[in-house]
Enzyme design. Structure first.
Site, short mmCIF file in Angstrom:
data_model
loop_
_atom_site.label_atom_id
_atom_site.label_comp_id
_atom_site.label_asym_id
_atom_site.label_seq_id
_atom_site.Cartn_x
_atom_site.Cartn_y
_atom_site.Cartn_z
N SER A 118 3.56 4.53 6.29
CA SER A 118 2.59 5.19 7.18
C SER A 118 2.71 4.66 8.60
CB SER A 118 1.14 4.91 6.78
OG SER A 118 0.95 4.86 5.44
N HIS A 139 6.59 11.27 4.78
CA HIS A 139 5.24 10.70 4.76
C HIS A 139 4.25 11.67 4.12
CE1 HIS A 139 1.52 9.14 7.07
NE2 HIS A 139 1.68 8.45 5.98
N GLU A 151 4.92 14.70 6.55
CA GLU A 151 5.60 14.48 7.83
C GLU A 151 7.03 14.03 7.52
OE1 GLU A 151 1.88 13.07 10.69
OE2 GLU A 151 3.00 11.54 9.64
N ASN A 189 -1.47 9.92 12.11
CA ASN A 189 -2.06 8.59 12.30
C ASN A 189 -2.10 8.17 13.76
OD1 ASN A 189 -2.91 8.04 9.74
ND2 ASN A 189 -0.96 7.10 9.11
N1 LIG Z 1 -2.64 4.85 0.32
C1 LIG Z 1 -2.51 5.75 1.28
O1 LIG Z 1 -3.48 6.42 1.69
C2 LIG Z 1 -1.16 6.02 1.87
C3 LIG Z 1 -0.91 7.24 2.48
C4 LIG Z 1 0.38 7.52 2.97
C5 LIG Z 1 1.36 6.54 2.88
N2 LIG Z 1 1.06 5.32 2.30
C6 LIG Z 1 2.15 4.34 2.21
O2 LIG Z 1 2.68 4.41 0.88
C7 LIG Z 1 3.14 3.11 0.48
C8 LIG Z 1 2.47 2.72 -0.82
O3 LIG Z 1 1.08 2.74 -0.66
P1 LIG Z 1 0.08 2.76 -1.92
O4 LIG Z 1 -1.28 2.98 -1.36
O5 LIG Z 1 0.60 3.66 -2.99
O6 LIG Z 1 0.22 1.24 -2.43
P2 LIG Z 1 -0.19 0.61 -3.84
O7 LIG Z 1 -0.54 -0.79 -3.58
O8 LIG Z 1 -1.18 1.50 -4.54
O9 LIG Z 1 1.18 0.67 -4.71
C9 LIG Z 1 2.33 -0.05 -4.39
C10 LIG Z 1 3.15 -0.22 -5.66
O10 LIG Z 1 4.42 -0.75 -5.29
C11 LIG Z 1 4.80 -1.73 -6.24
N3 LIG Z 1 5.74 -2.65 -5.59
C12 LIG Z 1 5.47 -3.56 -4.63
N4 LIG Z 1 6.60 -4.19 -4.26
C13 LIG Z 1 7.61 -3.65 -5.02
C14 LIG Z 1 9.01 -3.87 -5.10
N5 LIG Z 1 9.60 -4.77 -4.31
N6 LIG Z 1 9.73 -3.12 -5.96
C15 LIG Z 1 9.13 -2.20 -6.75
N7 LIG Z 1 7.80 -1.95 -6.73
C16 LIG Z 1 7.06 -2.67 -5.86
C17 LIG Z 1 3.49 -2.40 -6.65
O11 LIG Z 1 3.61 -3.01 -7.92
C18 LIG Z 1 2.52 -1.20 -6.64
O12 LIG Z 1 2.46 -0.60 -7.93
C19 LIG Z 1 2.88 2.20 1.66
O13 LIG Z 1 4.03 2.16 2.46
C20 LIG Z 1 1.75 2.91 2.40
O14 LIG Z 1 1.71 2.59 3.77
C21 LIG Z 1 -0.15 5.06 1.78
#
Ligand SMILES: NC(=O)c1ccc[n+]([C@@H]2O[C@H](COP(=O)([O-])OP(=O)(O)OC[C@H]3O[C@@H](n4cnc5c(N)ncnc54)[C@H](O)[C@@H]3O)[C@@H](O)[C@H]2O)c1
Length: 385
Positions: A118, A139, A151, A189
């Site tokens: 993000s 994204h 995006e 964002n």
């Molecule tokens: N949550 C949101 O609203 C949102 C929206 C758009 C984008 N994002 C982006 O998406 C990404 C994930 O966000 P999320 O909210 O799903 O996070 P989350 O914490 O819910 O999930 C992350 C997952 O990644 C796994 N993980 C961490 N390190 C790892 C590795 N090295 N290898 C394999 N798995 C690994 C963790 O075990 C976890 O299950 C981030 O980059 C975030 O910025 C989040």
């Protein structure tokens, strides 16, 4: 990339599981990988439940057919046969770079590597790869199966045709893609920052309380007010995005974070998910009433709207996205009642500029400087586009 492309998703959290569901529902075989077995188990359970509910509601014919497209993997080597791999792990540049470097070694030469970051630079993630031409940002918004917007962010190294290929795949997945330049916050964002930042500023100055500011915005067509929305998103997410965007823009005062929100984060009052943020969500806790003063509502609404419009116009001026994509992004990504450029045209570029200039004269802060494009178009009250 087609509907037959085996799609790998790295990270089975909120976003990864959602993206995997979108891909599988579109017909793609999916390998969902996480290095945490428990997280992977939780994702499998929740995907099974979600798909079963969709089947009960008649929205899909067979949950089983879709579940059969999934491989749940706790070993990264299982991503080897994928034609597209989308990373959705923790938002840390060092960890993302390490994962991209590792996954590139086992992926085929034609495999496209995408990041769902993000707030990080896609270019910096691509730089971890031997072949950065195959890296792109995709994204998605949360929850990925429900939010249409995606995006697409080519890094400066990305090969020229890849953005269009990604756009076609996202259309095939039923998504609404827009293309954004690799700049902080991409479109949504970045352009949405004043919705929170200006509301916080109005509150900190004591012009109105939170519930009145929220009321002023919902009265004017926004689905949620800024404080209710920040509490909903969570201050751990919303504040951190603001701080990252502020730093990434070399501390431009337009994106300055607020102490009121930072203190909530420090207190662990993260919003709805912890039962307390700007508002208290305990059962039976009384919600205060807004001060329903129409003049005050207009003052609040026009100030926040002028700042949002200015941000959208500046993004257009700096070629972050096309006018059409800016409008789509704000209506589909954050459900604004209309596109900000259209809103500006309806309000009048001259009136919008006058609002910003009055703030600039009042505060003498760079935060309120109007975009050059707005200033140009306001001569003779011309439309933005
Ligand atoms: N949550 C949101 O609203 C949102 C929206 C758009 C984008 N994002 C982006 O998406 C990404 C994930 O966000 P999320 O909210 O799903 O996070 P989350 O914490 O819910 O999930 C992350 C997952 O990644 C796994 N993980 C961490 N390190 C790892 C590795 N090295 N290898 C394999 N798995 C690994 C963790 O075990 C976890 O299950 C981030 O980059 C975030 O910025 C989040």
């Amino acid at each position: 990339m087609t509907k037959n492309t085996i799609t790998g998703v790295i990270g089975s959290g909120a976003m990864g599981a959602g993206i995997a569901q979108v891909a599988a529902m579109a017909g793609n075989p999916v390998v969902l990988y996480d290095n945490n077995k428990e997280a992977l188990g939780r994702a499998e359970k929740s995907l099974t439940n979600t798909l079963q509910k969709l089947q009960e509601k008649g929205k899909i014919a067979s949950a089983r057919d879709i579940l059969e497209r999934f491989t749940f993997a706790d070993n990264i080597s299982e991503l080897a046969g994928c034609g597209l791999i989308i990373e959705a792990i923790v938002e840390r540049l060092d960890i993302k770079k390490a994962v991209f470097a590792e996954v590139e070694k086992l992926a085929g030469a034609d495999c496209v590597l995408a990041t769902n970051t993000s707030s990080l630079s896609v270019t910096s993630i691509a730089a971890a790869c031997q072949n950065p031409e195959r890296v792109i940002g995709l994204h998605f918004f949360n929850p990925a199966p429900l939010m249409a917007l995606v995006e697409i962010i080519p890094a400066i190294q990305t090969r020229a045709e890849l953005a269009e290929e990604a756009r076609e795949l996202m259309l095939a997945w039923g998504k609404t893609p827009v293309i954004a330049k690799d700049t902080p916050g991409f479109i949504v964002n970045r352009v949405a920052r004043p919705f929170y930042g200006e509301a916080l500023r109005i509150y900190e100055e004591g012009i109105a309380d939170m519930v009145t500011i929220d009321w002023a915005m919902t009265e004017n067509g926004f689905r949620m007010g800024p404080f209710a929305l920040m509490d909903y998103i969570g201050h751990d997410v919303n504040y951190v995005v603001t701080e990252t965007v502020f730093q990434s823009f070399f501390y431009d005062p337009r994106y300055k974070p607020s102490f009121s929100q930072k203190r909530l984060l420090e207190a662990g009052w993260l919003g709805r998910k912890t039962g307390k943020g700007f508002y208290n969500y305990s059962d039976g806790y009384p919600m205060s009433e807004p001060k329903k003063d129409i003049d005050l509502a207009v003052q609040i609404f026009e100030r926040i709207l002028a700042m949002l419009i200015n941000e959208a116009i500046e993004a257009l001026y700096l070629n972050v996205a096309s006018a059409g994509d800016l409008e789509i992004a704000m209506t589909k990504g954050v459900n604004y009642p209309k596109g900000l450029l259209q809103w500006c045209n309806e309000w009048g570029t001259a009136a919008c500029l006058a609002k910003l200039d009055s703030l600039y004269h009042e505060y003498h802060e760079d935060r309120y400087r109007a975009s050059t494009l707005l200033r140009k178009q306001a001569i003779g009250n011309k439309k933005i586009v």
